[in-house]
Design an enzyme around this catalytic site. Structure first.
Site, short mmCIF file in Angstrom:
data_model
loop_
_atom_site.label_atom_id
_atom_site.label_comp_id
_atom_site.label_asym_id
_atom_site.label_seq_id
_atom_site.Cartn_x
_atom_site.Cartn_y
_atom_site.Cartn_z
N ARG A 156 0.83 -1.22 0.00
CA ARG A 156 0.00 0.00 0.00
C ARG A 156 0.86 1.26 0.00
O ARG A 156 0.56 2.23 -0.70
CB ARG A 156 -0.92 0.00 1.23
CG ARG A 156 -2.08 -0.96 1.13
CD ARG A 156 -2.86 -0.93 2.44
NE ARG A 156 -1.98 -1.22 3.55
CZ ARG A 156 -1.71 -2.45 3.99
NH1 ARG A 156 -2.31 -3.49 3.46
NH2 ARG A 156 -0.87 -2.64 4.99
N ILE A 157 1.96 1.24 0.77
CA ILE A 157 2.81 2.45 0.80
C ILE A 157 3.49 2.62 -0.56
O ILE A 157 3.57 3.73 -1.10
CB ILE A 157 3.85 2.35 1.94
CG1 ILE A 157 3.15 2.24 3.30
CG2 ILE A 157 4.77 3.57 1.92
CD1 ILE A 157 4.07 1.94 4.48
N THR A 209 10.13 -2.76 1.33
CA THR A 209 9.75 -4.13 1.67
C THR A 209 9.81 -4.37 3.18
O THR A 209 10.67 -3.81 3.86
CB THR A 209 10.69 -5.11 0.93
OG1 THR A 209 10.35 -6.42 1.29
CG2 THR A 209 12.15 -4.89 1.29
N SER A 237 12.21 1.30 4.95
CA SER A 237 11.64 0.02 5.39
C SER A 237 12.22 -0.35 6.76
O SER A 237 11.72 0.11 7.79
CB SER A 237 11.90 -1.07 4.35
OG SER A 237 13.29 -1.31 4.19
N ARG A 238 13.28 -1.13 6.77
CA ARG A 238 14.01 -1.44 7.99
C ARG A 238 15.48 -1.47 7.62
O ARG A 238 15.83 -1.90 6.51
CB ARG A 238 13.60 -2.82 8.55
CG ARG A 238 12.23 -2.85 9.21
CD ARG A 238 12.17 -2.04 10.50
NE ARG A 238 10.88 -2.09 11.15
CZ ARG A 238 9.88 -1.23 10.96
NH1 ARG A 238 10.02 -0.22 10.09
NH2 ARG A 238 8.75 -1.35 11.61
N GLU A 267 19.48 1.13 15.74
CA GLU A 267 18.80 2.39 16.06
C GLU A 267 18.70 2.54 17.58
O GLU A 267 18.39 1.55 18.25
CB GLU A 267 17.39 2.39 15.44
CG GLU A 267 17.46 2.38 13.93
CD GLU A 267 16.09 2.31 13.25
OE1 GLU A 267 15.07 2.39 13.94
OE2 GLU A 267 16.06 2.15 12.01
N HIS A 286 14.08 7.50 11.99
CA HIS A 286 12.94 6.58 11.86
C HIS A 286 11.62 7.33 12.13
O HIS A 286 10.92 7.05 13.12
CB HIS A 286 13.10 5.38 12.79
CG HIS A 286 12.28 4.19 12.37
ND1 HIS A 286 12.65 2.90 12.57
CD2 HIS A 286 11.08 4.14 11.72
CE1 HIS A 286 11.72 2.09 12.09
NE2 HIS A 286 10.75 2.82 11.56
N ILE A 287 11.30 8.23 11.21
CA ILE A 287 10.12 9.08 11.39
C ILE A 287 9.06 8.86 10.32
O ILE A 287 8.23 9.73 10.08
CB ILE A 287 10.50 10.59 11.41
CG1 ILE A 287 11.28 10.96 10.13
CG2 ILE A 287 11.26 10.95 12.66
CD1 ILE A 287 11.29 12.44 9.84
N GLY A 288 9.13 7.70 9.65
CA GLY A 288 8.20 7.45 8.53
C GLY A 288 6.76 7.84 8.83
O GLY A 288 6.10 8.50 8.03
N SER A 289 6.25 7.45 9.98
CA SER A 289 4.83 7.69 10.29
C SER A 289 4.66 8.84 11.28
O SER A 289 3.56 9.03 11.82
CB SER A 289 4.23 6.42 10.89
OG SER A 289 4.89 6.13 12.11
C1 DGY Z 1 6.19 1.22 10.83
O1 DGY Z 1 5.10 1.57 11.33
O2 DGY Z 1 6.56 0.07 10.81
C2 DGY Z 1 7.06 2.26 10.20
O3 DGY Z 1 8.39 2.03 10.44
C3 DGY Z 1 6.64 3.66 10.54
O4 DGY Z 1 7.63 4.59 10.49
#
Ligand code: DGY
Length: 320
Positions: A156-157, A209, A237-238, A267, A286-289
């Site tokens: 989805r992302i 992924t 991702s990671r 991290e 790690h600020i994706g969300s």
């Molecule tokens: C998650 O929710 O897994 C993501 O890493 C958000 O940043």
């Protein structure tokens, strides 16, 4: 009697009110992450755990005889030992959907910031080093628009990134995924590729992924050598989907041009990690969300998952 739950992270008043209707809630209020020993102690009598990033393994499960559900406040669930959780009949849940657009925004932020050297040039201006120079090429970057984007992991992302790329930036979109995504092909003109072709043809390579045993170190020395010398590598991702030492060497040897990184092998990133010294690498913690609206929505979704399981309705977002 209400089921007992334990939360290892701060929760908003709204979520607390909602949870308290159904459960007896205890929570960690310390500034640092809860210690393993204290967590194991707290888990002795709880039915549900609301958490993020805490390792859920046999040792923890052995200490939590009543545990029925672990609700992750994240979409990634690589902190779960899924086999152990299945063995102990513990349900694992995550928070998909609510963060897709926010993580896609961050992906573009990293592409734009690394290609247009935003962090590096911001520092230059603030350090008072914007000197008149005959050579304004010193500030040149690379165009994002009309270039080729390779997405590794078209979930989805990935689709939210592809949509921005196609309609906002007129980019050609390539993707590599376990299975074909006819919807993304139709809507965004995304072209399905094998991994090597994607790496060879893309100007921007975006890792989206999930981290699994199959994707650990999916990108290593061989893969960086296939990329263009002008390519940018973006990881949201990671950290462990990439061999970080190989990434460092690829940047040092100019096998790729730059990188934008939200995630790292370890991290918080270690102070002596060469990646944080490189001007052509944009780094964020790690600020994706990490927007208030999205994190609130994730927390509420995680709370709903835990309540749904503990009230016998089953998980909304079970990960297995
Ligand atoms: C998650 O929710 O897994 C993501 O890493 C958000 O940043």
């Amino acid at each position: 009697m209400k089921p007992k739950i334990y939360a290892t992270l701060p929760i908003s008043a709204d979520v607390e009110k909602y949870l308290s209707e159904y459960c007896e809630l205890r929570k960690w209020t310390g500034e640092d992450r809860i210690s393993r020993n204290l967590l194991l102690e707290e888990l002795k009598d709880v039915d549900g755990l609301l958490t993020s990033g805490i390792r859920i393994d046999e040792d923890l499960l052995n200490n939590a005889p009543k545990l029925k559900v672990v609700s992750n406040v994240s979409v990634g669930f690589n902190n779960f030992n899924v086999e152990a959780m299945k063995k102990f009949n513990v349900i694992g849940t995550n928070t998909p959907y609510v963060l897709d657009e926010t993580v896609a925004d961050l992906t573009f932020a990293l592409m734009l910031a690394s290609a247009r050297r935003i962090a590096e040039l911001d520092r230059l201006v603030k350090d008072g080093n914007w000197n008149p120079t005959k050579d304004d090429q010193l500030f040149f970057g690379i165009d994002v628009h009309s270039s080729t984007l390779g997405i590794i992991g078209m979930g989805r992302i990935g689709e939210a990134v592809a949509r921005r790329a196609k309609f906002g930036f007129d980019m050609d979109v390539l993707y590599y995924n376990r299975n074909r995504k006819p919807g993304a092909e139709e809507k965004y003109g995304a072209e399905y590729c094998d991994l090597d072709s994607l790496l060879k043809r893309s100007d921007f390579i975006v890792m989206l992924t999930p981290l699994t045993p199959e994707t650990e170190h999916l990108i290593g020395e061989r893969e960086f050598k296939l990329m263009r010398n002008s390519a940018f590598f973006i990881n949201v991702s990671r950290g462990k989907t990439v061999d970080e030492q190989a990434l460092i060497r690829a940047l040092e040897n100019k096998e790729i041009y730059g990188a934008g990184l939200d995630v790292f092998q370890k991290e918080p990133v270690e102070k002596d990690n060469p990646l944080i010294k490189m001007p052509n690498v944009v780094t964020v913690p790690h600020i994706g969300s990490a927007t208030k609206k999205t994190r609130d929505a994730m927390m509420m979704r995680a709370a709903q998952n835990i309540v749904s399981v503990l009230t016998g309705k089953g998980a909304l977002d079970s990960v297995y």
